[in-house]
Design a protein around this motif. Structure first.
Motif, PDB file in Angstrom:
ATOM      1  N   ARG A  12       0.845  -1.195   0.000  1.00 14.71           N
ATOM      2  CA  ARG A  12       0.000   0.000   0.000  1.00 14.71           C
ATOM      3  C   ARG A  12       0.878   1.241   0.000  1.00 14.71           C
ATOM      4  O   ARG A  12       1.886   1.310   0.698  1.00 14.71           O
ATOM      5  CB  ARG A  12      -0.894   0.036   1.245  1.00 14.71           C
ATOM      6  CG  ARG A  12      -1.916  -1.070   1.302  1.00 14.71           C
ATOM      7  CD  ARG A  12      -3.076  -0.764   0.420  1.00 14.71           C
ATOM      8  NE  ARG A  12      -4.061  -1.839   0.467  1.00 14.71           N
ATOM      9  CZ  ARG A  12      -5.251  -1.735  -0.050  1.00 14.71           C
ATOM     10  NH1 ARG A  12      -5.621  -0.630  -0.645  1.00 14.71           N
ATOM     11  NH2 ARG A  12      -6.079  -2.739   0.006  1.00 14.71           N
ATOM     12  N   SER A  13       0.489   2.219  -0.797  1.00 18.34           N
ATOM     13  CA  SER A  13       1.196   3.499  -0.804  1.00 18.34           C
ATOM     14  C   SER A  13       0.779   4.271   0.443  1.00 18.34           C
ATOM     15  O   SER A  13      -0.146   3.879   1.159  1.00 18.34           O
ATOM     16  CB  SER A  13       0.839   4.295  -2.060  1.00 18.34           C
ATOM     17  OG  SER A  13      -0.514   4.711  -2.001  1.00 18.34           O
ATOM     18  N   GLU A  14       1.457   5.389   0.680  1.00 21.95           N
ATOM     19  CA  GLU A  14       1.096   6.216   1.831  1.00 21.95           C
ATOM     20  C   GLU A  14      -0.344   6.699   1.736  1.00 21.95           C
ATOM     21  O   GLU A  14      -1.007   6.904   2.748  1.00 21.95           O
ATOM     22  CB  GLU A  14       2.055   7.395   1.953  1.00 21.95           C
ATOM     23  CG  GLU A  14       3.449   6.984   2.382  1.00 21.95           C
ATOM     24  CD  GLU A  14       4.378   8.167   2.543  1.00 21.95           C
ATOM     25  OE1 GLU A  14       3.891   9.300   2.705  1.00 21.95           O
ATOM     26  OE2 GLU A  14       5.600   7.946   2.508  1.00 21.95           O
ATOM     27  N   GLY A  15      -0.835   6.853   0.535  1.00 29.10           N
ATOM     28  CA  GLY A  15      -2.216   7.291   0.325  1.00 29.10           C
ATOM     29  C   GLY A  15      -3.222   6.150   0.371  1.00 29.10           C
ATOM     30  O   GLY A  15      -4.409   6.365   0.182  1.00 29.10           O
ATOM     31  N   GLY A  16      -2.732   4.930   0.573  1.00 31.33           N
ATOM     32  CA  GLY A  16      -3.625   3.777   0.674  1.00 31.33           C
ATOM     33  C   GLY A  16      -3.903   3.066  -0.634  1.00 31.33           C
ATOM     34  O   GLY A  16      -4.700   2.140  -0.687  1.00 31.33           O
ATOM     35  N   ARG A  19      -0.386  -1.252  -4.603  1.00 33.04           N
ATOM     36  CA  ARG A  19       0.773  -1.230  -5.495  1.00 33.04           C
ATOM     37  C   ARG A  19       1.234  -2.662  -5.716  1.00 33.04           C
ATOM     38  O   ARG A  19       1.477  -3.388  -4.756  1.00 33.04           O
ATOM     39  CB  ARG A  19       1.884  -0.381  -4.905  1.00 33.04           C
ATOM     40  CG  ARG A  19       1.439   1.073  -4.685  1.00 33.04           C
ATOM     41  CD  ARG A  19       2.549   1.954  -4.209  1.00 33.04           C
ATOM     42  NE  ARG A  19       3.694   1.936  -5.094  1.00 33.04           N
ATOM     43  CZ  ARG A  19       3.897   2.767  -6.117  1.00 33.04           C
ATOM     44  NH1 ARG A  19       3.017   3.694  -6.380  1.00 33.04           N
ATOM     45  NH2 ARG A  19       4.980   2.689  -6.843  1.00 33.04           N
TER      46      ARG A  19
END
Length: 77
Positions: A12-16, A19
């Motif tokens: 998961r990216s920092e923005g949720g 990936r």
């Protein structure tokens, strides 16, 4: 369905956002191919796992074979 079968788990990216690695995308494409051919998702996941295990075993076997050949080179006459 692939996510529910837990064949791949995205990071998961920092923005949720999900990936996926190239490897995970390749697995997802293979699963889609098998499912499109009529294979149930559970069976497709098992097939992919077994294919992956076979590929890894073949890679390890090739490494051992190469190491053995390097340790015991044969002489040609």
């Amino acid at each position: 369905a692939i996510g529910e079968a837990r064949l791949i788990t995205p990071l998961r990216s920092e923005g949720g956002h999900r990936r996926y690695s190239r490897y995970q995308l390749r697995i997802a494409a293979r699963a889609r191919e098998l499912v499109d051919q009529g294979t149930p998702i559970e069976a497709a996941c098992r097939i992919i796992i077994l294919e992956d295990q076979l590929e890894e075993a073949q890679r390890i076997n090739a490494e051992y074979r190469h190491a053995a050949e390097s340790a015991n080179p044969t002489t040609e006459a």
